[in-house]
Every structure is written in C-alpha cells, then in structure tokens.
Design a protein around this motif. Structure first.
Motif, PDB file in Angstrom:
ATOM      1  N   ASP A  32       0.807  -1.217   0.000  1.00 29.38           N
ATOM      2  CA  ASP A  32       0.000   0.000   0.000  1.00 29.38           C
ATOM      3  C   ASP A  32       0.842   1.269   0.000  1.00 29.38           C
ATOM      4  O   ASP A  32       0.486   2.256  -0.637  1.00 29.38           O
ATOM      5  N   ASP A  33       1.948   1.251   0.720  1.00 22.78           N
ATOM      6  CA  ASP A  33       2.755   2.459   0.857  1.00 22.78           C
ATOM      7  C   ASP A  33       4.233   2.116   0.712  1.00 22.78           C
ATOM      8  O   ASP A  33       4.947   1.980   1.700  1.00 22.78           O
ATOM      9  N   ASP A 185       0.790  11.641  14.272  1.00 30.09           N
ATOM     10  CA  ASP A 185       0.028  10.541  13.684  1.00 30.09           C
ATOM     11  C   ASP A 185       0.773   9.994  12.467  1.00 30.09           C
ATOM     12  O   ASP A 185       0.973  10.703  11.475  1.00 30.09           O
ATOM     13  N   GLY A 187      -0.244   7.947  10.297  1.00 31.10           N
ATOM     14  CA  GLY A 187      -1.123   7.913   9.133  1.00 31.10           C
ATOM     15  C   GLY A 187      -1.092   9.212   8.350  1.00 31.10           C
ATOM     16  O   GLY A 187      -1.107   9.206   7.114  1.00 31.10           O
ATOM     17  N   ASN A 188      -1.023  10.333   9.052  1.00 32.80           N
ATOM     18  CA  ASN A 188      -0.928  11.622   8.371  1.00 32.80           C
ATOM     19  C   ASN A 188       0.394  11.751   7.616  1.00 32.80           C
ATOM     20  O   ASN A 188       0.442  12.306   6.516  1.00 32.80           O
ATOM     21  N   ARG A 190       2.116   9.249   6.352  1.00 34.31           N
ATOM     22  CA  ARG A 190       2.032   8.391   5.166  1.00 34.31           C
ATOM     23  C   ARG A 190       1.185   9.039   4.071  1.00 34.31           C
ATOM     24  O   ARG A 190       1.487   8.927   2.885  1.00 34.31           O
ATOM     25  N   GLN A 191       0.112   9.735   4.473  1.00 32.65           N
ATOM     26  CA  GLN A 191      -0.742  10.391   3.489  1.00 32.65           C
ATOM     27  C   GLN A 191       0.021  11.476   2.732  1.00 32.65           C
ATOM     28  O   GLN A 191      -0.050  11.566   1.501  1.00 32.65           O
ATOM     29  N   LEU A 192       0.786  12.301   3.456  1.00 31.42           N
ATOM     30  CA  LEU A 192       1.577  13.331   2.793  1.00 31.42           C
ATOM     31  C   LEU A 192       2.647  12.705   1.904  1.00 31.42           C
ATOM     32  O   LEU A 192       2.891  13.173   0.783  1.00 31.42           O
ATOM     33  N   ARG A 194       2.517   9.906   0.321  1.00 35.24           N
ATOM     34  CA  ARG A 194       1.872   9.417  -0.907  1.00 35.24           C
ATOM     35  C   ARG A 194       1.613  10.561  -1.877  1.00 35.24           C
ATOM     36  O   ARG A 194       1.803  10.425  -3.093  1.00 35.24           O
ATOM     37  N   GLN A 195       1.151  11.701  -1.347  1.00 34.56           N
ATOM     38  CA  GLN A 195       0.888  12.853  -2.209  1.00 34.56           C
ATOM     39  C   GLN A 195       2.173  13.343  -2.876  1.00 34.56           C
ATOM     40  O   GLN A 195       2.186  13.674  -4.066  1.00 34.56           O
ATOM     41  N   GLU A 198       3.337  11.046  -5.700  1.00 36.86           N
ATOM     42  CA  GLU A 198       2.568  11.164  -6.947  1.00 36.86           C
ATOM     43  C   GLU A 198       2.877  12.449  -7.702  1.00 36.86           C
ATOM     44  O   GLU A 198       2.484  12.606  -8.861  1.00 36.86           O
TER      45      GLU A 198
END
Length: 253
Positions: A32-33, A185, A187-188, A190-192, A194-195, A198
């Motif tokens: 996933d990451d 966090d 998760g936050n 990992r979200q950044l 990923r952005q 991309e």
C-alpha cells in the motif's frame, strides 16, 4: 535453492520431459505504501562464504566475482523478481524475501550495499545485494519486489538506473534534505508521503521517526544547494509548501 540453481534445474527438467512448465514470476500482496519501507542500511559484515566463488558459469557463460566493490558505479537496466523465488535460497545462502530491500548482481561481492537511482525520475533507494543475476545481457541488477515498488518501476517492469556502492561511512549521495512536515500521527505522515510520491518531483519522500515520537516527512537526499533550489521550485510548481532545509546533523528538527 538459489535463483541460479533454480534456473539450471528448470532447464534440465524441461529438457528431459518437455512437460514440466516453468513457474511464472510475479508480484505478491499489494504494498500500500512503498515509501514507508525503510532502505537497506549498509553494514560492515564478513563476505558470504557461500556466495563468492572466484567465478561461476550460467548457460555456458562464465562470470567472475569482483575482489572488491569499493568505488563501483555502473549504468544499465534494472529489472525485478518476485513470487516465483519467495523463500528460496539466494546465492548468499539467505532465503529470498520479496518484501525486503534486496537485489541480485552478477559480479559484486555478496553482500554489498548499493544505491540505485532511477535515471528517468532521479528517485533513489538503497538495497542489499545478496543474490546473483540477472542473466539477460542488457540488465545490470535485479531488484526485489519491494525495492522495485519503492523505486516506482513495477508497472513498466524495467528501468534505466545508475548503481553506486555505498558503505556504512557514506550511505547516501547527498547531505541536504527538505523537511515537509512532522506529525504525531503516522497515518498523516504516510498520506503526505503518498501525495509527494505522486507529484512530479526529482526526489523521493521518506518518513523518519524520531525519539520524540514525531514522524518527519522529508525529500532527498540532495547533493548540493543547487539541488535544493531545484526541488523547491518543483514543490512550488506542484503547489506544495517549500519546507525547510536540513542536513543529517540537524536530524532532530
């Protein structure tokens, strides 16, 4: 069983019966990451007793193992290998783990750590070379499934790369990083990451967890201030904040 031995055994079986199909290689579970996978860390360890003969032969061609990896660089095509070899013995004697940051090379001593830089995207990873291959003429390194995912080459299957041997004293090619944010966090973070992954950027995001519990999202490494300026311009064009510049000695920021 090593990849080298598997290939020879498969040829023998096919030649004898003509009825035994070669297992198909491919991916395993979706990662996933990929950027959350840590790079391999160069270590000072003894050479593999099993994986470093003076020379060896595959498909009628003789390959020589280098006496030393010091200073080695080369450019060529990278490929990857996956589920077909999962759990099998590598040429160094270790079991192959497609989810670890490893690779195969025809000539480097085992183990050796190398930085692999994607020449189209400038993204780079560090892997541990613990296996032999690939034995196609135009390919210089075979990455594990995880390493290929992190380098961003799974879909295409191959990529033009430069590889460079790294050591515990000098594990990366640059001293500069751009820190984008720090999160409690994970998760936050990992979200950044990923952005950023991309976006059309010339450096890859990594997540560093400090002793203070913060998860820091950084871009790099960058070789010099010119690289920093270029990346900050790319961030501006992609509508990200410019972040702030750090060096390894400033890693607690």
């Amino acid at each position: 069983m090593s990849r080298l031995a598997v290939g020879l055994l498969a040829l023998l079986m096919a030649g004898c019966s003509g009825l035994v199909p070669e297992p198909q290689d491919g991916p395993g579970r979706v990662i996933d990451d990929p950027m959350a996978i840590p790079d391999a860390v160069p270590q000072s360890v003894p050479a593999s007793r099993y994986g470093n003969p003076e020379q060896y032969e595959v498909f009628g061609q003789t390959y020589r193992v280098m006496d030393s990896a010091a200073g080695h660089r080369e450019r060529g095509i990278a490929s990857w290998y996956g589920s077909k070899f999962q759990g099998r013995r590598t040429s160094s004697g270790e079991p192959y783990d497609m989810y670890a940051m490893t690779a195969a090379h025809k000539h480097l001593p085992l183990p050796t750590w190398v930085e692999v830089r994607h020449l189209d995207t400038d993204r780079s990873i560090v892997v541990k070379v613990n296996d032999r291959g690939p034995f196609a003429d135009d390919r210089i390194i075979d990455l594990s499934y995880a390493a290929a995912a992190k380098l961003g080459m799974l879909e295409r299957g191959t990529a033009p790369v430069e590889i460079r041997v790294v050591t515990p004293d000098e594990p990366t090619r640059g001293d500069y990083w751009i820190q984008m944010a720090a999160f409690r966090d994970a998760g936050n973070a990992r979200q950044l990451a990923r952005q950023l992954q991309e976006a059309p950027l010339s450096a890859s995001p990594v997540i560093r967890e400090g002793g203070d519990g913060l998860h820091r999202v950084r871009l790099g490494p960058l070789p010099d201030s010119a690289g920093v300026d270029q990346l900050r311009a790319e961030l501006e064009n992609a509508r990200f904040s410019p972040g702030h510049v750090i060096i390894p000695a400033d890693s607690s920021d």
